[in-house]
Design a protein around this motif. Structure first.
Motif, mmCIF file in Angstrom:
data_model
loop_
_atom_site.group_PDB
_atom_site.id
_atom_site.type_symbol
_atom_site.label_atom_id
_atom_site.label_comp_id
_atom_site.label_asym_id
_atom_site.label_seq_id
_atom_site.Cartn_x
_atom_site.Cartn_y
_atom_site.Cartn_z
ATOM 1 N N LEU A 74 0.872 -1.167 -0.056
ATOM 2 C CA LEU A 74 0.054 0.056 0.219
ATOM 3 C C LEU A 74 0.740 1.145 -0.060
ATOM 4 C CD1 LEU A 74 -2.550 -0.930 2.750
ATOM 5 C CD2 LEU A 74 -3.160 -0.858 0.164
ATOM 6 N N GLY A 75 2.038 1.019 0.128
ATOM 7 C CA GLY A 75 2.854 2.238 0.284
ATOM 8 C C GLY A 75 2.783 2.945 1.461
ATOM 9 N N LEU A 76 2.515 2.440 2.545
ATOM 10 C CA LEU A 76 2.414 2.713 3.930
ATOM 11 C C LEU A 76 3.161 2.164 4.905
ATOM 12 C CD1 LEU A 76 -1.636 3.023 4.098
ATOM 13 C CD2 LEU A 76 0.172 4.883 3.390
ATOM 14 N N THR A 77 3.875 2.996 5.930
ATOM 15 C CA THR A 77 4.524 2.318 7.168
ATOM 16 C C THR A 77 3.455 1.732 7.984
ATOM 17 O OG1 THR A 77 4.398 4.413 8.507
ATOM 18 C CG2 THR A 77 6.162 4.095 6.857
ATOM 19 N N GLN A 78 3.920 1.083 9.137
ATOM 20 C CA GLN A 78 2.999 0.496 10.037
ATOM 21 C C GLN A 78 2.182 1.460 10.697
ATOM 22 O OE1 GLN A 78 6.117 -3.104 10.630
ATOM 23 N NE2 GLN A 78 5.067 -2.216 12.442
ATOM 24 N N VAL A 79 3.003 2.662 11.137
ATOM 25 C CA VAL A 79 2.450 3.568 11.803
ATOM 26 C C VAL A 79 1.312 4.290 10.876
ATOM 27 C CG1 VAL A 79 2.749 5.953 12.901
ATOM 28 C CG2 VAL A 79 4.212 4.063 13.411
ATOM 29 N N GLU A 80 1.575 4.594 9.761
ATOM 30 C CA GLU A 80 0.687 5.154 8.733
ATOM 31 C C GLU A 80 -0.676 4.402 8.548
ATOM 32 O OE1 GLU A 80 3.526 7.706 5.754
ATOM 33 O OE2 GLU A 80 3.188 5.580 5.450
ATOM 34 N N VAL A 81 -0.364 3.074 8.553
ATOM 35 C CA VAL A 81 -1.713 2.211 8.420
ATOM 36 C C VAL A 81 -2.567 2.247 9.849
ATOM 37 C CG1 VAL A 81 -2.223 -0.487 8.562
ATOM 38 C CG2 VAL A 81 -0.578 0.201 7.063
ATOM 39 N N THR A 82 -1.845 1.948 10.864
ATOM 40 C CA THR A 82 -2.504 2.400 12.126
ATOM 41 C C THR A 82 -3.342 3.754 12.256
ATOM 42 O OG1 THR A 82 -1.105 0.810 13.264
ATOM 43 C CG2 THR A 82 -2.398 2.325 14.563
ATOM 44 N N LEU A 134 -4.144 5.542 9.824
ATOM 45 C CA LEU A 134 -5.451 5.556 8.808
ATOM 46 C C LEU A 134 -6.665 4.869 9.542
ATOM 47 C CD1 LEU A 134 -6.877 6.156 6.320
ATOM 48 C CD2 LEU A 134 -5.722 4.434 5.143
ATOM 49 N N ALA A 135 -6.002 3.561 10.006
ATOM 50 C CA ALA A 135 -6.976 2.560 10.711
ATOM 51 C C ALA A 135 -7.972 3.303 11.790
ATOM 52 C CB ALA A 135 -6.371 1.345 11.393
ATOM 53 N N SER A 136 -7.236 4.316 12.612
ATOM 54 C CA SER A 136 -7.836 4.926 13.631
ATOM 55 C C SER A 136 -8.985 6.041 12.942
ATOM 56 C CB SER A 136 -6.766 5.775 14.526
ATOM 57 O OG SER A 136 -6.381 6.965 13.876
ATOM 58 N N ILE A 137 -8.628 6.492 11.838
ATOM 59 C CA ILE A 137 -9.511 7.480 11.118
ATOM 60 C C ILE A 137 -10.976 6.472 10.881
ATOM 61 C CG2 ILE A 137 -9.955 8.836 9.220
ATOM 62 C CD1 ILE A 137 -7.149 9.821 9.459
ATOM 63 N N VAL A 138 -10.356 5.396 10.043
ATOM 64 C CA VAL A 138 -11.661 4.528 9.769
ATOM 65 C C VAL A 138 -12.457 4.038 10.873
ATOM 66 C CG1 VAL A 138 -12.265 2.153 8.808
ATOM 67 C CG2 VAL A 138 -10.255 3.600 7.646
ATOM 68 N N GLN A 139 -11.851 3.612 11.965
ATOM 69 C CA GLN A 139 -12.746 3.260 13.020
ATOM 70 C C GLN A 139 -13.571 4.478 13.751
ATOM 71 O OE1 GLN A 139 -10.614 0.747 15.932
ATOM 72 N NE2 GLN A 139 -11.898 1.231 17.537
ATOM 73 N N LYS A 140 -13.084 5.610 13.549
ATOM 74 C CA LYS A 140 -13.770 6.730 14.144
ATOM 75 C C LYS A 140 -15.058 7.012 13.257
ATOM 76 C CE LYS A 140 -12.785 8.490 18.152
ATOM 77 N NZ LYS A 140 -13.627 8.870 18.879
ATOM 78 N N GLU A 141 -14.825 6.665 11.800
ATOM 79 C CA GLU A 141 -16.066 7.080 10.784
ATOM 80 C C GLU A 141 -17.046 5.916 10.842
ATOM 81 O OE1 GLU A 141 -16.416 9.320 8.803
ATOM 82 O OE2 GLU A 141 -14.432 10.168 7.950
ATOM 83 N N THR A 142 -16.555 4.748 11.063
ATOM 84 C CA THR A 142 -17.978 3.545 10.937
ATOM 85 C C THR A 142 -17.419 2.679 12.272
ATOM 86 O OG1 THR A 142 -18.840 2.017 9.856
ATOM 87 C CG2 THR A 142 -16.416 2.295 9.235
ATOM 88 N N SER A 167 -9.354 -5.202 13.873
ATOM 89 C CA SER A 167 -10.037 -5.374 12.912
ATOM 90 C C SER A 167 -10.086 -4.117 11.958
ATOM 91 C CB SER A 167 -11.523 -5.423 13.276
ATOM 92 O OG SER A 167 -12.027 -4.501 14.141
ATOM 93 N N SER A 168 -9.714 -2.867 12.351
ATOM 94 C CA SER A 168 -9.879 -1.619 11.800
ATOM 95 C C SER A 168 -8.177 -1.593 10.960
ATOM 96 C CB SER A 168 -9.612 -0.422 12.697
ATOM 97 O OG SER A 168 -10.862 -0.320 13.229
ATOM 98 N N ILE A 169 -7.247 -2.049 11.517
ATOM 99 C CA ILE A 169 -5.874 -2.216 10.988
ATOM 100 C C ILE A 169 -5.843 -3.000 9.835
ATOM 101 C CG2 ILE A 169 -3.586 -2.789 11.205
ATOM 102 C CD1 ILE A 169 -3.663 -2.060 14.220
#
Length: 345
Positions: A198-206, A208-216, A293-295
């Motif tokens: 995905l071109g992301l680091t582990q921290v970047e994935v996490t 983005l996952a925090s944003i996704v989890q807040k969204e839904t 699950s979000s990650i």
């Protein structure tokens, strides 16, 4: 009097004396001596507490302190105080108390819904002997941050929501290392490969996952939401994620206790690196303690052409997705109308 009779009399007296001693000991050891304590209440003995400290804290709940001291001496508790968390109950005998004070009960710590490392430290500090300041110092230890390529803003990515068991007197270092060990275990070679793809680091994935989890909160929608944000990152578009604005607003006002139900246009202008309306790319760190699950939803994001989404008024909790901006505008207007009609500020 014959010697034999004297010995018999002495034996009888000795037997009665022994019986009297045993009776007295039994009364002290096995008679109820504890009162005024709730069934589920715990008693805490600090790392620096002495026997006298323990006695002072227990005394108000005892009917007979002297009898407890007697049994404590006989059971060698006075010289072998154990620090920790112990479950006591009404009606305990002195013998029961000593046994209970040797049965250290672990604390079950569950971490979720923590927005910042400060919140995590406070949550832990309220349940173990170490306070939140000690936890913060160990979380933000410069050596730990450097070794893991973290910053104060991103270090919360090192810890996953999970249930852990610790003894109440556990050191902050052991807590941090145990939690970080679970994080390292989670990031398997397969997950690392997916992040790299995905071109992301582990921290970047996490992050983005925090944003996704807040969204839904819908598990079956997370991968689709993640796909929208990945599409935007690929195109160089701002994420325009409302949860990041909420975080930026709380940070800007230094009030993380406020409840924000709606994001207004003026809020999207808040000057903050967390405001993804003003900045492209990801925020400097997670806005939430993302769960596994979000990650995984980010790592296994749905591939589609959607660039926008908006809360649905037909399927509460879900979202309406759109490829074009006009489609998104229509969905947004429908949702704004619903908010106004329901008086949601």
């Amino acid at each position: 009097m014959k010697l034999r009779n004297v010995l018999t009399i002495l034996s009888v007296i000795g037997a009665f004396g022994l019986l009297a001693f045993l009776y007295t000991w039994y009364q002290k050891a096995f008679t109820d001596n504890f009162k005024g304590w709730n069934q589920e209440e715990y008693f805490y003995v600090g790392s620096e507490d002495s026997y006298q400290d323990v006695l002072r804290k227990l005394a108000p709940h005892m009917k007979d302190v002297a009898s407890f001291e007697s049994i404590a001496g006989q059971r060698s508790y006075e010289a072998n105080v154990i620090s920790g968390r112990f479950k006591l109950r009404n009606g305990m005998t002195n013998y029961d108390l000593i046994e209970a004070l040797r049965a250290n009960v672990p604390v079950r710590l569950t971490f979720n819904n923590q927005e910042r490392i400060e919140n995590l430290a406070g949550r832990i500090g309220s349940q173990v002997e170490a306070d939140s300041t000690a936890m913060m110092n160990i979380f933000l230890d410069p050596v730990f941050l450097k070794e893991n390529g973290m910053t104060k803003e991103s270090v919360i990515a090192c810890f996953l929501p999970e249930t852990y068991e610790f003894y109440w007197t556990v050191s902050p270092l052991k807590i941090r290392n145990r939690m970080h060990k679970e994080y390292l275990k989670f990031w398997t070679a397969e997950r690392k490969q997916k992040a790299e793809a995905l071109g992301l680091t582990q921290v970047e994935v996490t992050t983005l996952a925090s944003i996704v989890q807040k969204e839904t909160a819908k598990e079956d929608e997370k991968a689709r939401v993640a796909g929208v944000y990945l599409n935007r990152l690929k195109e160089g578009m701002p994420l325009q994620a409302d949860p990041t604005v909420v975080y930026a607003k709380k940070l800007y006002s230094n009030d993380f206790d406020q409840v924000i139900k709606r994001v207004y246009l003026k809020d999207t202008q808040i000057p903050s690196p967390y405001n993804t309306y003003r900045n492209t790319g990801l925020p400097p760190g997670p806005i939430f303690m993302a769960d596994k699950s979000s990650i995984d939803a980010v790592l296994n994001a749905e591939k589609h052409d959607y660039m926008y989404f908006c809360a649905s008024v037909e399927r509460m909790g879900y979202h309406e997705f759109a490829v074009t901006y006009p489609q998104h505008t229509a969905n947004s207007q429908k949702y704004s109308k619903w908010l106004n009609e329901n008086g949601i500020e």
